[in-house]
Write a protein that holds these residues in place. Structure first.
Motif, short mmCIF file in Angstrom:
data_model
loop_
_atom_site.label_atom_id
_atom_site.label_comp_id
_atom_site.label_asym_id
_atom_site.label_seq_id
_atom_site.Cartn_x
_atom_site.Cartn_y
_atom_site.Cartn_z
N LEU A 57 -19.08 -22.70 8.51
CA LEU A 57 -17.82 -22.42 9.20
C LEU A 57 -17.50 -20.93 9.17
CD1 LEU A 57 -15.70 -25.47 7.98
CD2 LEU A 57 -16.25 -24.93 10.38
N ILE A 58 -17.62 -20.31 8.00
CA ILE A 58 -17.34 -18.87 7.88
C ILE A 58 -18.27 -18.07 8.79
CG2 ILE A 58 -17.54 -16.88 6.32
CD1 ILE A 58 -15.19 -18.23 5.40
N GLU A 59 -19.55 -18.36 8.74
CA GLU A 59 -20.52 -17.61 9.53
C GLU A 59 -20.30 -17.81 11.03
OE1 GLU A 59 -24.30 -18.70 7.83
OE2 GLU A 59 -23.94 -17.44 6.06
N THR A 60 -19.96 -19.02 11.44
CA THR A 60 -19.67 -19.29 12.85
C THR A 60 -18.48 -18.47 13.31
OG1 THR A 60 -20.60 -21.51 12.75
CG2 THR A 60 -18.98 -21.09 14.50
N CYS A 61 -17.43 -18.45 12.51
CA CYS A 61 -16.22 -17.71 12.85
C CYS A 61 -16.49 -16.21 12.92
CB CYS A 61 -15.14 -18.02 11.80
SG CYS A 61 -13.52 -17.35 12.18
N MET A 62 -17.22 -15.68 11.94
CA MET A 62 -17.52 -14.25 11.93
C MET A 62 -18.42 -13.85 13.11
SD MET A 62 -18.03 -13.66 7.82
CE MET A 62 -18.46 -11.92 7.99
N GLU A 63 -19.44 -14.64 13.38
CA GLU A 63 -20.34 -14.34 14.50
C GLU A 63 -19.58 -14.38 15.83
OE1 GLU A 63 -23.63 -17.10 14.17
OE2 GLU A 63 -24.12 -16.34 12.17
N TRP A 64 -18.71 -15.36 15.99
CA TRP A 64 -17.92 -15.47 17.21
C TRP A 64 -17.03 -14.24 17.38
CZ3 TRP A 64 -12.94 -15.90 19.05
CH2 TRP A 64 -12.79 -16.46 20.31
N ALA A 65 -16.39 -13.81 16.28
CA ALA A 65 -15.51 -12.63 16.34
C ALA A 65 -16.31 -11.38 16.70
CB ALA A 65 -14.80 -12.44 14.99
N ARG A 66 -17.48 -11.22 16.10
CA ARG A 66 -18.34 -10.06 16.43
C ARG A 66 -18.69 -10.07 17.91
NH1 ARG A 66 -21.29 -11.55 11.76
NH2 ARG A 66 -20.68 -10.19 10.06
N ALA A 67 -19.06 -11.24 18.43
CA ALA A 67 -19.46 -11.36 19.84
C ALA A 67 -18.31 -11.05 20.79
CB ALA A 67 -19.99 -12.77 20.11
N ARG A 68 -17.07 -11.15 20.31
CA ARG A 68 -15.89 -10.85 21.14
C ARG A 68 -15.46 -9.40 20.99
NH1 ARG A 68 -17.79 -15.04 21.43
NH2 ARG A 68 -17.36 -16.62 22.91
N GLY A 69 -16.19 -8.63 20.20
CA GLY A 69 -15.91 -7.21 20.06
C GLY A 69 -14.93 -6.86 18.95
N TYR A 70 -14.57 -7.81 18.13
CA TYR A 70 -13.72 -7.48 16.99
C TYR A 70 -14.50 -6.61 16.02
CZ TYR A 70 -10.24 -11.02 18.34
OH TYR A 70 -9.27 -11.75 18.99
N GLY A 71 -13.86 -5.58 15.49
CA GLY A 71 -14.50 -4.69 14.54
C GLY A 71 -14.17 -4.99 13.10
N ARG A 72 -13.13 -5.79 12.89
CA ARG A 72 -12.70 -6.11 11.53
C ARG A 72 -12.11 -7.51 11.52
NH1 ARG A 72 -7.81 -4.17 8.51
NH2 ARG A 72 -7.24 -3.26 10.49
N MET A 73 -12.24 -8.17 10.38
CA MET A 73 -11.64 -9.50 10.19
C MET A 73 -10.83 -9.46 8.90
SD MET A 73 -13.41 -13.27 10.10
CE MET A 73 -13.35 -13.55 11.87
N VAL A 74 -9.64 -10.06 8.95
CA VAL A 74 -8.76 -10.12 7.79
C VAL A 74 -8.41 -11.58 7.50
CG1 VAL A 74 -7.80 -7.83 8.25
CG2 VAL A 74 -6.65 -9.85 9.17
N LEU A 75 -7.94 -11.81 6.29
CA LEU A 75 -7.43 -13.14 5.93
C LEU A 75 -6.53 -12.99 4.72
CD1 LEU A 75 -8.91 -14.52 3.15
CD2 LEU A 75 -10.87 -14.28 4.66
N TRP A 76 -5.68 -14.00 4.51
CA TRP A 76 -4.94 -14.06 3.25
C TRP A 76 -5.12 -15.43 2.65
CZ3 TRP A 76 -0.97 -17.40 2.13
CH2 TRP A 76 -0.24 -17.93 3.19
N THR A 77 -5.10 -15.43 1.33
CA THR A 77 -5.30 -16.65 0.57
C THR A 77 -4.59 -16.49 -0.76
OG1 THR A 77 -6.97 -18.24 -0.16
CG2 THR A 77 -7.51 -15.91 -0.44
N HIS A 78 -4.90 -17.36 -1.69
CA HIS A 78 -4.34 -17.29 -3.03
C HIS A 78 -5.46 -17.25 -4.05
CE1 HIS A 78 -1.06 -18.99 -0.59
NE2 HIS A 78 -0.39 -18.08 -1.25
N GLU A 79 -5.24 -16.51 -5.11
CA GLU A 79 -6.22 -16.34 -6.16
C GLU A 79 -6.74 -17.67 -6.72
OE1 GLU A 79 -5.89 -13.26 -9.63
OE2 GLU A 79 -4.76 -15.07 -10.19
N SER A 80 -5.89 -18.69 -6.71
CA SER A 80 -6.27 -19.99 -7.26
C SER A 80 -7.35 -20.69 -6.44
CB SER A 80 -5.05 -20.90 -7.39
OG SER A 80 -4.44 -21.07 -6.12
N HIS A 81 -7.58 -20.24 -5.22
CA HIS A 81 -8.62 -20.82 -4.37
C HIS A 81 -9.95 -20.14 -4.68
CE1 HIS A 81 -5.03 -21.51 -1.51
NE2 HIS A 81 -5.07 -22.43 -2.44
N ARG A 82 -10.40 -20.33 -5.90
CA ARG A 82 -11.55 -19.59 -6.42
C ARG A 82 -12.83 -19.80 -5.61
NH1 ARG A 82 -8.82 -17.65 -10.28
NH2 ARG A 82 -7.75 -18.75 -11.94
N ALA A 83 -13.11 -21.01 -5.21
CA ALA A 83 -14.35 -21.26 -4.45
C ALA A 83 -14.31 -20.53 -3.12
CB ALA A 83 -14.56 -22.76 -4.24
#
Length: 166
Positions: free
Chosen positions: A106-132
């Motif tokens: 899922l992560i790789e699909t999302c990142m590859e899709w973003a790259r193909a659309r010309g995005y130069g950076r990807m951001v996200l927010w989460t919580h430290e407790s989501h260790r995996a």
């Protein structure tokens, strides 16, 4: 317990009717069970999905549902966060599909899709407790850019921001 589902046997498809309700429900159930989050988290997920369904630009924003044999197993979304910046959102993998490679796919699909659309950076927010999830982001080259204590969703949490140059 059923046999693990190989990640390559799972299809990744676009959102269709019923998926938004499922996403709100599963986020609410799993995050309450695992983290103690209250109903305000479900409200946030519902707001994110409502905005996506109403306003997203399909040329630059997309959501995927992971499915196997008609059963939803996860999700990930890529939305515009600014000029040249994509935001990863609503990343979820059902407990039965964890450890199968689906999260990585899922992560790789999302990142590859973003790259193909010309995005130069990807951001996200989460919580430290989501260790995996945090370990997965780090393995894919995301860097932790901010970490701060917050009171959210009825819990004391450490909110994190991560980013990667695509």
């Amino acid at each position: 317990m059923p046999d693990p589902i190989p990640a390559d046997a799972v299809i990744l498809r676009e959102l269709r009717p019923g998926d938004a309700g499922w996403l709100v429900m599963r986020h609410g159930e799993l995050y309450h069970r695992d983290e103690g989050f209250d109903l305000t988290f479900e409200a946030l997920v519902a707001e994110i999905l409502a905005a996506f369904i109403r306003d997203h630009d399909p040329a630059f924003e997309r959501g995927w549902i992971a499915e196997h044999g008609g059963r939803r197993l996860g999700s990930i979304f890529c939305v515009r966060a600014g000029k040249g910046v994509a935001k990863l959102r609503l990343f979820l993998v059902e407990p039965e599909a964890r450890g199968t490679g689906l999260a990585k796919r899922l992560i790789e699909t999302c990142m590859e899709w973003a790259r193909a659309r010309g995005y130069g950076r990807m951001v996200l927010w989460t919580h430290e407790s989501h260790r995996a999830a945090c370990a997965l982001y780090a393995r894919h080259g995301f860097l932790l850019t901010e970490s701060r204590p917050v009171r959210s969703f009825g819990c004391d949490l450490v909110q994190q921001s991560w980013e990667i140059d695509l």
